[in-house]
Design a protein around this motif. Structure first.
Motif, PDB file in Angstrom:
ATOM      1  N   PRO A 186       0.811  -1.221   0.000  1.00 43.59           N
ATOM      2  CA  PRO A 186       0.000   0.000   0.000  1.00 43.59           C
ATOM      3  C   PRO A 186       0.846   1.274   0.000  1.00 43.59           C
ATOM      4  CG  PRO A 186      -0.906  -1.596   1.535  1.00 43.59           C
ATOM      5  CD  PRO A 186       0.435  -2.119   1.107  1.00 43.59           C
ATOM      6  N   ALA A 230       0.970   4.425  -2.685  1.00 40.91           N
ATOM      7  CA  ALA A 230       0.741   5.798  -2.242  1.00 40.91           C
ATOM      8  C   ALA A 230       1.801   6.768  -2.733  1.00 40.91           C
ATOM      9  CB  ALA A 230       0.660   5.837  -0.717  1.00 40.91           C
ATOM     10  N   ALA A 270      -5.990   5.406  -1.496  1.00 41.15           N
ATOM     11  CA  ALA A 270      -6.150   5.575  -0.045  1.00 41.15           C
ATOM     12  C   ALA A 270      -7.621   5.611   0.349  1.00 41.15           C
ATOM     13  CB  ALA A 270      -5.450   6.852   0.409  1.00 41.15           C
ATOM     14  N   VAL A 295      -8.929   2.062   0.234  1.00 42.28           N
ATOM     15  CA  VAL A 295      -8.437   1.280   1.365  1.00 42.28           C
ATOM     16  C   VAL A 295      -9.324   1.547   2.580  1.00 42.28           C
ATOM     17  CG1 VAL A 295      -6.539   0.966   2.992  1.00 42.28           C
ATOM     18  CG2 VAL A 295      -6.049   1.153   0.565  1.00 42.28           C
ATOM     19  N   ALA A 296      -9.625   2.817   2.811  1.00 42.29           N
ATOM     20  CA  ALA A 296     -10.470   3.186   3.956  1.00 42.29           C
ATOM     21  C   ALA A 296     -11.863   2.586   3.839  1.00 42.29           C
ATOM     22  CB  ALA A 296     -10.549   4.714   4.068  1.00 42.29           C
ATOM     23  N   SER A 356     -11.557  -1.809   3.660  1.00 45.58           N
ATOM     24  CA  SER A 356     -10.865  -2.618   4.673  1.00 45.58           C
ATOM     25  C   SER A 356     -11.806  -3.384   5.598  1.00 45.58           C
ATOM     26  CB  SER A 356      -9.918  -1.728   5.491  1.00 45.58           C
ATOM     27  OG  SER A 356      -8.824  -1.317   4.728  1.00 45.58           O
ATOM     28  N   GLY A 403      -4.350   8.497  12.939  1.00 44.71           N
ATOM     29  CA  GLY A 403      -4.045   8.571  11.512  1.00 44.71           C
ATOM     30  C   GLY A 403      -3.839  10.004  11.051  1.00 44.71           C
ATOM     31  N   TYR A 457       0.016  11.388   9.686  1.00 43.17           N
ATOM     32  CA  TYR A 457       0.259  11.879   8.330  1.00 43.17           C
ATOM     33  C   TYR A 457       0.398  13.401   8.243  1.00 43.17           C
ATOM     34  CZ  TYR A 457      -0.508   7.214   6.564  1.00 43.17           C
ATOM     35  OH  TYR A 457      -0.384   5.873   6.320  1.00 43.17           O
ATOM     36  N   THR A 476      -7.777  -0.794  10.282  1.00 43.03           N
ATOM     37  CA  THR A 476      -7.108  -0.278   9.092  1.00 43.03           C
ATOM     38  C   THR A 476      -7.920   0.826   8.435  1.00 43.03           C
ATOM     39  OG1 THR A 476      -6.094  -2.452   8.702  1.00 43.03           O
ATOM     40  CG2 THR A 476      -6.128  -0.918   6.850  1.00 43.03           C
ATOM     41  N   SER A 477      -9.227   0.639   8.384  1.00 42.06           N
ATOM     42  CA  SER A 477     -10.098   1.659   7.807  1.00 42.06           C
ATOM     43  C   SER A 477      -9.993   2.961   8.592  1.00 42.06           C
ATOM     44  CB  SER A 477     -11.543   1.165   7.799  1.00 42.06           C
ATOM     45  OG  SER A 477     -12.410   2.155   7.297  1.00 42.06           O
ATOM     46  N   TRP A 479      -6.709   4.756   7.690  1.00 43.29           N
ATOM     47  CA  TRP A 479      -6.641   5.335   6.354  1.00 43.29           C
ATOM     48  C   TRP A 479      -7.663   6.451   6.158  1.00 43.29           C
ATOM     49  CZ3 TRP A 479      -3.370   4.104   2.112  1.00 43.29           C
ATOM     50  CH2 TRP A 479      -2.369   3.190   2.426  1.00 43.29           C
ATOM     51  N   GLN A 505      -5.757   9.277   7.390  1.00 43.93           N
ATOM     52  CA  GLN A 505      -4.819   9.723   6.367  1.00 43.93           C
ATOM     53  C   GLN A 505      -5.519  10.573   5.308  1.00 43.93           C
ATOM     54  OE1 GLN A 505      -3.017   6.575   4.091  1.00 43.93           O
ATOM     55  NE2 GLN A 505      -2.117   7.967   2.586  1.00 43.93           N
TER      56      GLN A 505
END
Length: 385
Positions: free
Chosen positions: A13, A17, A49, A52-53, A56, A208, A212, A325-326, A329, A332
């Motif tokens: 991932p 990115a 990204a 992914v959010a 996940s 997150g 970032y 994980t969600s 991200w 992020q």
């Protein structure tokens, strides 16, 4: 070997990115006649990204229902296919669509890799690999930026070939990894400890954003302080990344103290660093703040995922990891918007980061009371290696 492969898989991932960042201007010039190019080209970088959010949690639920290993292998292969596809495309819209599918694959890869680390290892060894996961991803970001620039020198399309490395990793994973879940869970809704999981998920959302903030904004801070040399800005950014790696690496030494002790320290370091940047009138002072904050965020990520994994029994570890994980991200993705809003309200970017630092101080206190002591009950459900 299993741990190393899962760490390398976790870097995919990150590749998605940052790899294309150096060639975005070249892509914009190539598609200059495409309507909406000013929006579509940045989306090439940011769309994965977002997906992914979004995906996940689904990826985690699927991993609990069908198993982790085969799902990871198929996701790695699909990631390579969609990742390399833009090399053959002449439509910017089509490229953006393939990037969305890359994000879907990344969701499955990241969720499965983190879940398998939780399945294969526990206690000290799990802390070791969770800390190394942040180290690997941080260092790989610098490496992928360099590789992207070198490949892009021969044409922006060449960078997409790098995604083929996922097939090589999948081929090595096939005989080395094993499936730890013998009886996949059918009724996930009842099995997931939602109340316990909601706490690390919410704190991770803020984590997150904090993690970032400097990844996105440090170069702007240095520019505002008068630094215009791109090479020096890159060196300063690399120094902050090194501090992140050191903070993450330290987790393998102090992970046994538990999230309720480590999260206040991590948020505290982040808070001090952000406030120092707020008041900085010179580059050395700003970089001192950046090093403090980066060390804090490096310690933050493994502490957060350890907290989340600690409340999850093995049969629903994929679902819980996907939700975690969600949250990360989403943090992020919204980070630039949050910092911009705080900066607009407070009178500048540095002030916005400083306000975020004050919020991190609040979160340090909150995390001490919400993280709780390590729970031993779940250890009986964890596979060992």
């Amino acid at each position: 070997m299993q741990g190393i492969l899962l760490l390398l898989g976790s870097c995919m991932p990150v590749l998605g990115a940052v790899l294309l960042s150096p060639v975005l201007p070249t892509m914009a010039a190539h598609f200059a006649d495409t309507p909406g190019v000013a929006i579509l080209v940045p989306m090439v970088l940011t769309v994965p990204a977002l997906f992914v959010a979004l995906v996940s949690p689904v990826a985690g639920a699927v991993a609990d229902k069908v198993g982790r290993k085969n799902l990871l292998l198929w996701a790695m292969v699909a990631y390579a296919v969609f990742g390399m596809a833009p090399f053959f495309m002449d439509s910017l819209v089509q490229i953006v669509v393939t990037r969305a599918f890359v994000g879907v694959c990344e969701a499955f890869i990241m969720t499965c890799c983190t879940t398998l680390i939780g399945d294969y290892f526990h206690e000290t060894r799990r802390n070791k690999y969770l800390s190394l996961q942040t180290v690997f991803t941080t260092v790989s970001a610098v490496a992928f930026l360099t590789i992207g620039g070198l490949l892009g020198a021969g044409g922006w399309r060449n960078t997409f070939w790098m995604y083929g490395v996922a097939v090589v990793l999948a081929a090595i994973m096939l005989p080395v990894l094993w499936e730890p879940v013998k009886n996949p869970t059918r009724n996930l809704r009842q099995a997931v400890p939602w109340r316990q999981l909601s706490k690390p998920a919410v704190v991770t959302l803020f984590g997150g954003i904090a993690f970032y903030t400097l990844v996105v904004h440090l170069s702007y801070i240095l520019t505002d302080l008068g630094l215009s040399d791109v090479a020096r800005i890159g060196m300063m950014s690399a120094l902050a990344s090194l501090a992140t790696a050191v903070g993450a690496f330290s987790f393998r030494l102090v992970g046994g103290f538990g999230p309720y002790r480590l999260l206040p320290i991590a948020f505290g370091l982040t808070s001090v660093g952000f406030v120092v940047i707020w008041g900085a009138s010179s580059i050395p002072v700003a970089m001192a703040g950046a090093v403090f904050a980066s060390a804090g965020t490096g310690l933050l990520l493994p502490s957060l995922i350890t907290w989340a994994l600690g409340v999850l029994p093995q049969e629903v570890r994929g679902t819980g990891t996907g939700i975690w994980t969600s949250s990360l991200w989403i943090g992020q993705f919204i980070c630039p918007f949050v910092v911009a809003a705080l900066g607009a309200a407070a009178g500048g970017l540095a002030a916005g980061i400083g306000i975020l630092g004050l919020l991190a101080a609040v979160m340090a206190a909150v995390s001490f009371f919400t993280a709780g002591r390590p729970v031993k009950a779940n250890s009986v459900t964890q596979a060992t290696a």
